[in-house]
Design a protein around this motif. Structure first.
Motif, PDB file in Angstrom:
ATOM      1  N   PHE A   1     -11.635  -6.410   3.034  1.00  0.00           N
ATOM      2  CA  PHE A   1     -10.353  -7.069   3.294  1.00  0.00           C
ATOM      3  C   PHE A   1      -9.921  -7.967   2.133  1.00  0.00           C
ATOM      4  CE2 PHE A   1     -11.970  -6.035   7.524  1.00  0.00           C
ATOM      5  CZ  PHE A   1     -10.877  -5.400   8.079  1.00  0.00           C
ATOM      6  N   LYS A   2     -10.203  -7.532   0.901  1.00  0.00           N
ATOM      7  CA  LYS A   2      -9.854  -8.312  -0.288  1.00  0.00           C
ATOM      8  C   LYS A   2      -8.673  -7.727  -1.051  1.00  0.00           C
ATOM      9  CE  LYS A   2     -13.075 -11.394   0.069  1.00  0.00           C
ATOM     10  NZ  LYS A   2     -12.689 -12.681   0.621  1.00  0.00           N
ATOM     11  N   GLU A   3      -8.397  -6.418  -0.842  1.00  0.00           N
ATOM     12  CA  GLU A   3      -7.349  -5.768  -1.624  1.00  0.00           C
ATOM     13  C   GLU A   3      -6.673  -4.674  -0.811  1.00  0.00           C
ATOM     14  OE1 GLU A   3      -6.950  -4.275  -6.178  1.00  0.00           O
ATOM     15  OE2 GLU A   3      -8.670  -3.473  -5.084  1.00  0.00           O
ATOM     16  N   ILE A   4      -5.347  -4.565  -0.957  1.00  0.00           N
ATOM     17  CA  ILE A   4      -4.586  -3.471  -0.358  1.00  0.00           C
ATOM     18  C   ILE A   4      -4.572  -2.332  -1.364  1.00  0.00           C
ATOM     19  CG2 ILE A   4      -2.336  -2.730   0.512  1.00  0.00           C
ATOM     20  CD1 ILE A   4      -1.873  -5.727   1.270  1.00  0.00           C
ATOM     21  N   VAL A   5      -4.971  -1.137  -0.912  1.00  0.00           N
ATOM     22  CA  VAL A   5      -5.082   0.027  -1.785  1.00  0.00           C
ATOM     23  C   VAL A   5      -4.350   1.213  -1.144  1.00  0.00           C
ATOM     24  CG1 VAL A   5      -7.303  -0.716  -2.763  1.00  0.00           C
ATOM     25  CG2 VAL A   5      -7.281   0.758  -0.745  1.00  0.00           C
ATOM     26  N   VAL A   6      -4.096   2.239  -1.944  1.00  0.00           N
ATOM     27  CA  VAL A   6      -3.497   3.468  -1.436  1.00  0.00           C
ATOM     28  C   VAL A   6      -4.570   4.236  -0.667  1.00  0.00           C
ATOM     29  CG1 VAL A   6      -2.453   5.680  -2.064  1.00  0.00           C
ATOM     30  CG2 VAL A   6      -1.801   3.607  -3.300  1.00  0.00           C
ATOM     31  N   ASP A   7      -4.257   4.597   0.563  1.00  0.00           N
ATOM     32  CA  ASP A   7      -5.176   5.336   1.420  1.00  0.00           C
ATOM     33  C   ASP A   7      -4.881   6.837   1.337  1.00  0.00           C
ATOM     34  OD1 ASP A   7      -7.068   5.971   3.411  1.00  0.00           O
ATOM     35  OD2 ASP A   7      -5.666   5.561   5.042  1.00  0.00           O
ATOM     36  N   GLN A   8      -3.615   7.217   1.562  1.00  0.00           N
ATOM     37  CA  GLN A   8      -3.223   8.627   1.539  1.00  0.00           C
ATOM     38  C   GLN A   8      -1.798   8.764   1.011  1.00  0.00           C
ATOM     39  OE1 GLN A   8      -4.072  10.961   5.162  1.00  0.00           O
ATOM     40  NE2 GLN A   8      -4.969   9.078   5.986  1.00  0.00           N
ATOM     41  N   VAL A   9      -1.536   9.893   0.378  1.00  0.00           N
ATOM     42  CA  VAL A   9      -0.203  10.211  -0.115  1.00  0.00           C
ATOM     43  C   VAL A   9       0.124  11.634   0.339  1.00  0.00           C
ATOM     44  CG1 VAL A   9       1.239  10.517  -2.170  1.00  0.00           C
ATOM     45  CG2 VAL A   9      -0.505   8.715  -2.136  1.00  0.00           C
TER      46      VAL A   9
ATOM     47  N   THR B   1      -5.635  -0.798  19.953  1.00  0.00           N
ATOM     48  CA  THR B   1      -7.084  -0.560  19.965  1.00  0.00           C
ATOM     49  C   THR B   1      -7.786  -1.034  18.689  1.00  0.00           C
ATOM     50  OG1 THR B   1      -6.670   1.666  19.141  1.00  0.00           O
ATOM     51  CG2 THR B   1      -6.925   1.426  21.531  1.00  0.00           C
ATOM     52  N   ALA B   2      -7.015  -1.525  17.708  1.00  0.00           N
ATOM     53  CA  ALA B   2      -7.623  -2.009  16.459  1.00  0.00           C
ATOM     54  C   ALA B   2      -8.363  -3.319  16.715  1.00  0.00           C
ATOM     55  CB  ALA B   2      -6.544  -2.208  15.394  1.00  0.00           C
ATOM     56  N   LYS B   3      -9.324  -3.622  15.848  1.00  0.00           N
ATOM     57  CA  LYS B   3     -10.072  -4.872  15.967  1.00  0.00           C
ATOM     58  C   LYS B   3      -9.150  -6.056  15.698  1.00  0.00           C
ATOM     59  CE  LYS B   3     -14.470  -2.833  14.719  1.00  0.00           C
ATOM     60  NZ  LYS B   3     -15.493  -2.656  13.710  1.00  0.00           N
ATOM     61  N   VAL B   4      -9.432  -7.162  16.365  1.00  0.00           N
ATOM     62  CA  VAL B   4      -8.606  -8.364  16.242  1.00  0.00           C
ATOM     63  C   VAL B   4      -8.537  -8.838  14.785  1.00  0.00           C
ATOM     64  CG1 VAL B   4      -8.413 -10.797  16.902  1.00  0.00           C
ATOM     65  CG2 VAL B   4      -8.987  -9.083  18.617  1.00  0.00           C
ATOM     66  N   LYS B   5      -9.652  -8.831  14.077  1.00  0.00           N
ATOM     67  CA  LYS B   5      -9.668  -9.282  12.678  1.00  0.00           C
ATOM     68  C   LYS B   5      -8.715  -8.434  11.836  1.00  0.00           C
ATOM     69  CE  LYS B   5     -12.548  -9.982   8.612  1.00  0.00           C
ATOM     70  NZ  LYS B   5     -13.891  -9.931   8.034  1.00  0.00           N
ATOM     71  N   SER B   6      -8.752  -7.140  12.027  1.00  0.00           N
ATOM     72  CA  SER B   6      -7.878  -6.239  11.280  1.00  0.00           C
ATOM     73  C   SER B   6      -6.414  -6.530  11.589  1.00  0.00           C
ATOM     74  CB  SER B   6      -8.220  -4.785  11.626  1.00  0.00           C
ATOM     75  OG  SER B   6      -7.386  -3.889  10.921  1.00  0.00           O
ATOM     76  N   LYS B   7      -6.079  -6.670  12.856  1.00  0.00           N
ATOM     77  CA  LYS B   7      -4.693  -6.946  13.246  1.00  0.00           C
ATOM     78  C   LYS B   7      -4.207  -8.263  12.650  1.00  0.00           C
ATOM     79  CE  LYS B   7      -5.289  -5.825  17.794  1.00  0.00           C
ATOM     80  NZ  LYS B   7      -4.908  -5.576  19.190  1.00  0.00           N
ATOM     81  N   MET B   8      -5.057  -9.270  12.665  1.00  0.00           N
ATOM     82  CA  MET B   8      -4.665 -10.581  12.138  1.00  0.00           C
ATOM     83  C   MET B   8      -4.460 -10.538  10.622  1.00  0.00           C
ATOM     84  SD  MET B   8      -6.927 -13.176  14.451  1.00  0.00           S
ATOM     85  CE  MET B   8      -6.345 -14.605  13.578  1.00  0.00           C
TER      86      MET B   8
ATOM     87  N   ARG C   1      -1.091 -16.170   1.929  1.00  0.00           N
ATOM     88  CA  ARG C   1      -1.489 -16.469   3.304  1.00  0.00           C
ATOM     89  C   ARG C   1      -2.886 -15.954   3.625  1.00  0.00           C
ATOM     90  NH1 ARG C   1       3.279 -15.069   7.338  1.00  0.00           N
ATOM     91  NH2 ARG C   1       2.984 -17.047   8.363  1.00  0.00           N
ATOM     92  N   SER C   2      -3.200 -14.760   3.203  1.00  0.00           N
ATOM     93  CA  SER C   2      -4.464 -14.154   3.608  1.00  0.00           C
ATOM     94  C   SER C   2      -5.459 -14.009   2.464  1.00  0.00           C
ATOM     95  CB  SER C   2      -4.209 -12.772   4.222  1.00  0.00           C
ATOM     96  OG  SER C   2      -3.680 -11.911   3.234  1.00  0.00           O
TER      97      SER C   2
ATOM     98  N   SER D   1      -0.742 -10.603   6.028  1.00  0.00           N
ATOM     99  CA  SER D   1      -0.451 -10.091   4.685  1.00  0.00           C
ATOM    100  C   SER D   1       0.842  -9.283   4.633  1.00  0.00           C
ATOM    101  CB  SER D   1      -1.600  -9.193   4.201  1.00  0.00           C
ATOM    102  OG  SER D   1      -2.793  -9.918   4.137  1.00  0.00           O
ATOM    103  N   ASN D   2       1.385  -8.957   5.783  1.00  0.00           N
ATOM    104  CA  ASN D   2       2.519  -8.042   5.880  1.00  0.00           C
ATOM    105  C   ASN D   2       3.740  -8.487   5.075  1.00  0.00           C
ATOM    106  OD1 ASN D   2       3.991  -5.764   6.998  1.00  0.00           O
ATOM    107  ND2 ASN D   2       5.011  -7.247   8.309  1.00  0.00           N
ATOM    108  N   GLN D   3       4.200  -9.693   5.281  1.00  0.00           N
ATOM    109  CA  GLN D   3       5.443 -10.146   4.650  1.00  0.00           C
ATOM    110  C   GLN D   3       5.333 -10.134   3.127  1.00  0.00           C
ATOM    111  OE1 GLN D   3       8.272 -10.590   6.382  1.00  0.00           O
ATOM    112  NE2 GLN D   3       9.286 -10.763   4.414  1.00  0.00           N
ATOM    113  N   LYS D   4       4.232 -10.626   2.607  1.00  0.00           N
ATOM    114  CA  LYS D   4       4.046 -10.688   1.160  1.00  0.00           C
ATOM    115  C   LYS D   4       3.976  -9.274   0.565  1.00  0.00           C
ATOM    116  CE  LYS D   4       2.983 -12.650  -2.779  1.00  0.00           C
ATOM    117  NZ  LYS D   4       3.972 -13.250  -3.602  1.00  0.00           N
ATOM    118  N   PHE D   5       3.224  -8.371   1.211  1.00  0.00           N
ATOM    119  CA  PHE D   5       3.109  -6.998   0.717  1.00  0.00           C
ATOM    120  C   PHE D   5       4.474  -6.308   0.744  1.00  0.00           C
ATOM    121  CE2 PHE D   5       2.147  -2.424   1.590  1.00  0.00           C
ATOM    122  CZ  PHE D   5       1.695  -2.117   0.323  1.00  0.00           C
TER     123      PHE D   5
END
Length: 139
Positions: free
Chosen positions: A38-46, A94-101, A5-6, A106-110
């Protein structure tokens, strides 16, 4: 593997860390983010097993989206020790619209690649992931 999708790919480390949390109980939480392009989902914090729920919620940014996994331990009314793995789509108003979209598309697939999630939440502010809310949803 890119999200259909994204077009956002998922870094292999994302699934590796989830496996460590789920089967080996090495982590209390994992926060994932999209890279700057906005090309890849990565680990931010653990967070290690000793990390508190407050530490986890304080790790979520006020003005940007994230995907998060939290391993919540609790004791039932019957005095039985249990654990629930939470998946949280953090999308503050308060997040940017592009980020929220992009996070939403990408949510369901991830999420579908993370086998073993027991409770799902979508949150737009801290009250929606308060400790009381987590306790209520865990039971």
């Amino acid at each position: 593997m890119a999200n259909a999708r994204s077009g956002v790919a998922v870094n292999d480390e994302c699934m590796l860390k989830f496996g460590e949390l789920q089967s080996k109980r090495l982590h209390r939480f994992i926060i994932y983010k999209m890279d700057d392009k906005f090309k890849e989902i990565v680990v931010d914090q653990v967070g290690d097993r000793e990390t508190s729920y407050e530490d986890f919620t304080n790790s979520l940014p006020e003005n940007d989206c994230r995907y998060a996994i939290y391993d919540f331990d609790f004791v039932t009314a019957e005095d039985v020790q249990k654990s629930r793995i939470f998946y949280i789509l953090w999308s503050p108003s308060t997040a940017k619209v592009k980020s929220k979209m992009l996070y939403a598309s990408s949510n369901q697939k991830f999420k579908s690649g993370l086998n073993g999630i027991q409770v799902e939440l979508q949150a737009t502010d801290a009250s929606e992931i308060s400790l009381d809310e987590i306790k209520d949803r865990a039971r």
